[in-house]
Design an enzyme around this catalytic site. Structure first.
Site, PDB file in Angstrom:
ATOM      1  N   GLU A   1      11.885  28.343 -15.665  1.00  0.00           N
ATOM      2  CA  GLU A   1      12.760  27.283 -16.165  1.00  0.00           C
ATOM      3  C   GLU A   1      12.501  25.942 -15.470  1.00  0.00           C
ATOM      4  O   GLU A   1      13.376  25.071 -15.454  1.00  0.00           O
ATOM      5  CB  GLU A   1      14.226  27.699 -15.991  1.00  0.00           C
TER       6      GLU A   1
ATOM      7  N   SER B   1      17.566  31.055 -19.937  1.00  0.00           N
ATOM      8  CA  SER B   1      17.083  30.230 -21.047  1.00  0.00           C
ATOM      9  C   SER B   1      16.533  31.045 -22.216  1.00  0.00           C
ATOM     10  O   SER B   1      15.680  30.576 -22.945  1.00  0.00           O
ATOM     11  CB  SER B   1      16.009  29.233 -20.581  1.00  0.00           C
TER      12      SER B   1
ATOM     13  N   TYR C   1      16.902  24.024 -26.300  1.00  0.00           N
ATOM     14  CA  TYR C   1      16.294  22.827 -25.715  1.00  0.00           C
ATOM     15  C   TYR C   1      15.499  21.970 -26.687  1.00  0.00           C
ATOM     16  O   TYR C   1      15.201  20.832 -26.383  1.00  0.00           O
ATOM     17  CB  TYR C   1      15.379  23.222 -24.547  1.00  0.00           C
TER      18      TYR C   1
ATOM     19  N   ARG D   1      28.862  28.712 -15.129  1.00  0.00           N
ATOM     20  CA  ARG D   1      29.151  28.925 -16.555  1.00  0.00           C
ATOM     21  C   ARG D   1      29.026  30.401 -16.882  1.00  0.00           C
ATOM     22  O   ARG D   1      28.131  31.078 -16.370  1.00  0.00           O
ATOM     23  CB  ARG D   1      28.117  28.169 -17.382  1.00  0.00           C
TER      24      ARG D   1
ATOM     25  N   ASP E   1      28.670  33.044 -20.173  1.00  0.00           N
ATOM     26  CA  ASP E   1      28.464  33.197 -21.615  1.00  0.00           C
ATOM     27  C   ASP E   1      29.171  34.459 -22.082  1.00  0.00           C
ATOM     28  O   ASP E   1      29.092  35.505 -21.422  1.00  0.00           O
ATOM     29  CB  ASP E   1      26.962  33.305 -21.930  1.00  0.00           C
TER      30      ASP E   1
ATOM     31  N   GLU F   1      26.819  37.028 -19.431  1.00  0.00           N
ATOM     32  CA  GLU F   1      26.116  36.716 -18.177  1.00  0.00           C
ATOM     33  C   GLU F   1      26.787  35.541 -17.491  1.00  0.00           C
ATOM     34  O   GLU F   1      27.563  34.806 -18.098  1.00  0.00           O
ATOM     35  CB  GLU F   1      24.643  36.376 -18.450  1.00  0.00           C
TER      36      GLU F   1
ATOM     37  N   ASN G   1      25.916  32.046 -15.158  1.00  0.00           N
ATOM     38  CA  ASN G   1      24.889  31.094 -14.720  1.00  0.00           C
ATOM     39  C   ASN G   1      25.456  30.352 -13.525  1.00  0.00           C
ATOM     40  O   ASN G   1      26.446  29.629 -13.661  1.00  0.00           O
ATOM     41  CB  ASN G   1      24.601  30.090 -15.840  1.00  0.00           C
TER      42      ASN G   1
ATOM     43  N   GLY H   1      22.477  24.370 -16.875  1.00  0.00           N
ATOM     44  CA  GLY H   1      21.824  23.110 -17.241  1.00  0.00           C
ATOM     45  C   GLY H   1      22.728  21.919 -16.993  1.00  0.00           C
ATOM     46  O   GLY H   1      23.941  21.993 -17.166  1.00  0.00           O
TER      47      GLY H   1
HETATM   48  N1  LIG Z   1      24.603  41.403 -26.814  1.00  0.00           N
HETATM   49  C1  LIG Z   1      24.298  40.327 -27.545  1.00  0.00           C
HETATM   50  N2  LIG Z   1      24.571  40.290 -28.877  1.00  0.00           N
HETATM   51  C2  LIG Z   1      24.257  39.197 -29.619  1.00  0.00           C
HETATM   52  N3  LIG Z   1      23.642  38.100 -29.135  1.00  0.00           N
HETATM   53  C3  LIG Z   1      23.352  38.065 -27.825  1.00  0.00           C
HETATM   54  C4  LIG Z   1      23.662  39.181 -26.963  1.00  0.00           C
HETATM   55  N4  LIG Z   1      23.245  38.876 -25.715  1.00  0.00           N
HETATM   56  C5  LIG Z   1      22.699  37.643 -25.791  1.00  0.00           C
HETATM   57  N5  LIG Z   1      22.759  37.154 -27.045  1.00  0.00           N
HETATM   58  C6  LIG Z   1      22.238  35.829 -27.476  1.00  0.00           C
HETATM   59  O1  LIG Z   1      21.137  35.482 -26.641  1.00  0.00           O
HETATM   60  C7  LIG Z   1      21.412  34.281 -25.899  1.00  0.00           C
HETATM   61  C8  LIG Z   1      20.852  34.392 -24.492  1.00  0.00           C
HETATM   62  O2  LIG Z   1      21.424  35.504 -23.814  1.00  0.00           O
HETATM   63  P1  LIG Z   1      22.030  35.410 -22.359  1.00  0.00           P
HETATM   64  O3  LIG Z   1      22.456  36.775 -21.957  1.00  0.00           O
HETATM   65  O4  LIG Z   1      23.066  34.338 -22.324  1.00  0.00           O
HETATM   66  O5  LIG Z   1      20.777  35.037 -21.465  1.00  0.00           O
HETATM   67  P2  LIG Z   1      20.158  33.663 -20.917  1.00  0.00           P
HETATM   68  O6  LIG Z   1      21.033  32.539 -21.380  1.00  0.00           O
HETATM   69  O7  LIG Z   1      20.121  33.832 -19.437  1.00  0.00           O
HETATM   70  O8  LIG Z   1      18.789  33.607 -21.462  1.00  0.00           O
HETATM   71  C9  LIG Z   1      22.933  34.174 -25.925  1.00  0.00           C
HETATM   72  O9  LIG Z   1      23.306  32.822 -25.764  1.00  0.00           O
HETATM   73  C10 LIG Z   1      23.281  34.744 -27.303  1.00  0.00           C
HETATM   74  O10 LIG Z   1      23.041  33.763 -28.334  1.00  0.00           O
HETATM   75 MG   LIG Z   2      23.031  32.435 -21.429  1.00  0.00          MG
END
Ligand SMILES: Nc1ncnc2c1ncn2[C@@H]1O[C@H](COP(=O)(O)OP(=O)(O)O)[C@@H](O)[C@H]1O
Ligand SMILES: [Mg+2]
Length: 308
Positions: free
Chosen positions: A20, A146, A214, A253, A255, A268, A270, A274
């Site tokens: 990243e 990301s 991004y 943050r 999610d 997750e 963070n 960002g």
């Molecule tokens: N279990 C899930 N079901 C549906 N969409 C998901 C799921 N996990 C992640 N996502 C999608 O993937 C994106 C990235 O996943 P995330 O776990 O936030 O990892 P990172 O942001 O660290 O890459 C999320 O913002 C969401 O849009």
């Molecule tokens: Mg995320």
């Protein structure tokens, strides 16, 4: 003494060596400029280009390194050794937050809802994983951010290729149950949740992927988020418990998603999200009256109360 002088000489740590790096360069430049506009004696410091031993001589550090090396406790440990106060989460919380599986294990152990998952190894029985989690699933490298290396898998025959892709980024890969529903992100400032933002990626992408994050400008950010006041409060309360459970501090943050039955699922945390002017934490802070510059100073203020 001007108000900003109390911070002394501040190293804004950005760049770094993770996947990243490019995002960090953007975030860090934005933070650096905001601090300079606020009268802070701030300087750029890229630990990819300089030895961290040169941090001796600074008074504190603003960490804007994303991913491995900067968001996972490593640089935090260096700063502890150097007795320099720094923004955000400490060594242990950073290390946990960087690992999506360890984070989920702590949430599960704290009775906090997080989507079911399996760690995938070369010995995993993929049919059994599909039987356990159902389809679709999302495949993720455990230590990336990301959306790097992630894919949605809808058919059993696509499973192996998705794992192969994630394995290029990380030795440890997980499959997580796909949550169909709405996505939210909950920002933190001074350890407290800010207004919830709803994320709506464009209809033609499977999820909020790297490009949507991004490179495109058609992701919709809902603030207010569209939840009822009670639901928003309960999501904030859930995320506050989740933030504290992993030992996150100051700003950050989480999610999360809401399934079609209305249940919330934590995805997750963070610990160094960002920080470009169009990033999510600045949007949430703006909703309660912080300009980007005020937000950066507020994050830095956390370092004044730390015992180095
Ligand atoms: N279990 C899930 N079901 C549906 N969409 C998901 C799921 N996990 C992640 N996502 C999608 O993937 C994106 C990235 O996943 P995330 O776990 O936030 O990892 P990172 O942001 O660290 O890459 C999320 O913002 C969401 O849009
Ligand atoms: Mg995320």
């Amino acid at each position: 003494m001007s108000n900003a002088a109390k911070f002394g000489k501040v190293a804004v740590l950005f760049g770094g060596k993770s996947a990243e790096r490019a995002v960090s360069l953007d975030s860090g430049q934005a933070v650096l400029e905001a601090l300079l506009r606020s009268g802070v004696q701030a300087e750029a410091f890229d630990p990819q280009e300089r030895s961290v031993t040169e941090l001796v001589g600074y008074d504190r550090a603003f960490i804007v390194l994303h991913g491995r090396g900067g968001e996972d406790g490593q640089i935090q440990g260096v700063l502890e050794w150097l007795n320099l106060p720094y923004t955000g989460t400490g060594v242990q919380g950073s290390a946990i937050g960087m690992d999506k599986v360890k984070t989920k294990q702590i949430w599960q152990g704290s009775d906090l809802p997080t989507a079911p998952y399996r760690i995938i190894t070369k010995d995993s029985d993929l049919d059994a994983v599909i039987a356990d989690l159902g389809l679709p699933v999302i495949i993720k490298p455990v230590h990336e951010g990301s959306s790097v290396g992630m894919s949605k898998v809808e058919k059993a025959e696509d499973f192996a290729a998705a794992i192969e892709k994630a394995t290029q980024h990380d030795a440890i890969v997980m499959a997580e149950k796909w949550i169909t529903g709405r996505e939210f992100t909950i920002s933190f400032l001074n350890g407290q949740p800010l207004p919830v933002i709803r994320l709506q990626p464009p209809a033609d992408v499977a999820f909020y992927d790297y490009e949507a994050k991004y490179q495109r400008n058609d992701v919709e950010y809902g603030i207010p988020c569209g939840l009822s006041e009670d639901e928003e409060k309960s999501l904030q309360a859930l995320c506050l418990r989740a933030f504290q459970a992993v030992g996150a501090e100051g700003w950050g943050r989480i999610d999360a998603m809401q399934d079609e039955q209305g249940n919330f699922w934590l995805l997750e945390v963070n610990t160094v999200p960002g920080m470009t002017s169009h990033s999510l934490v600045p949007k949430a802070a703006q909703a309660v009256g912080y300009s980007f510059d005020q937000l950066c100073v507020a994050i830095l203020e956390q370092t004044l109360t730390q015992s180095a």
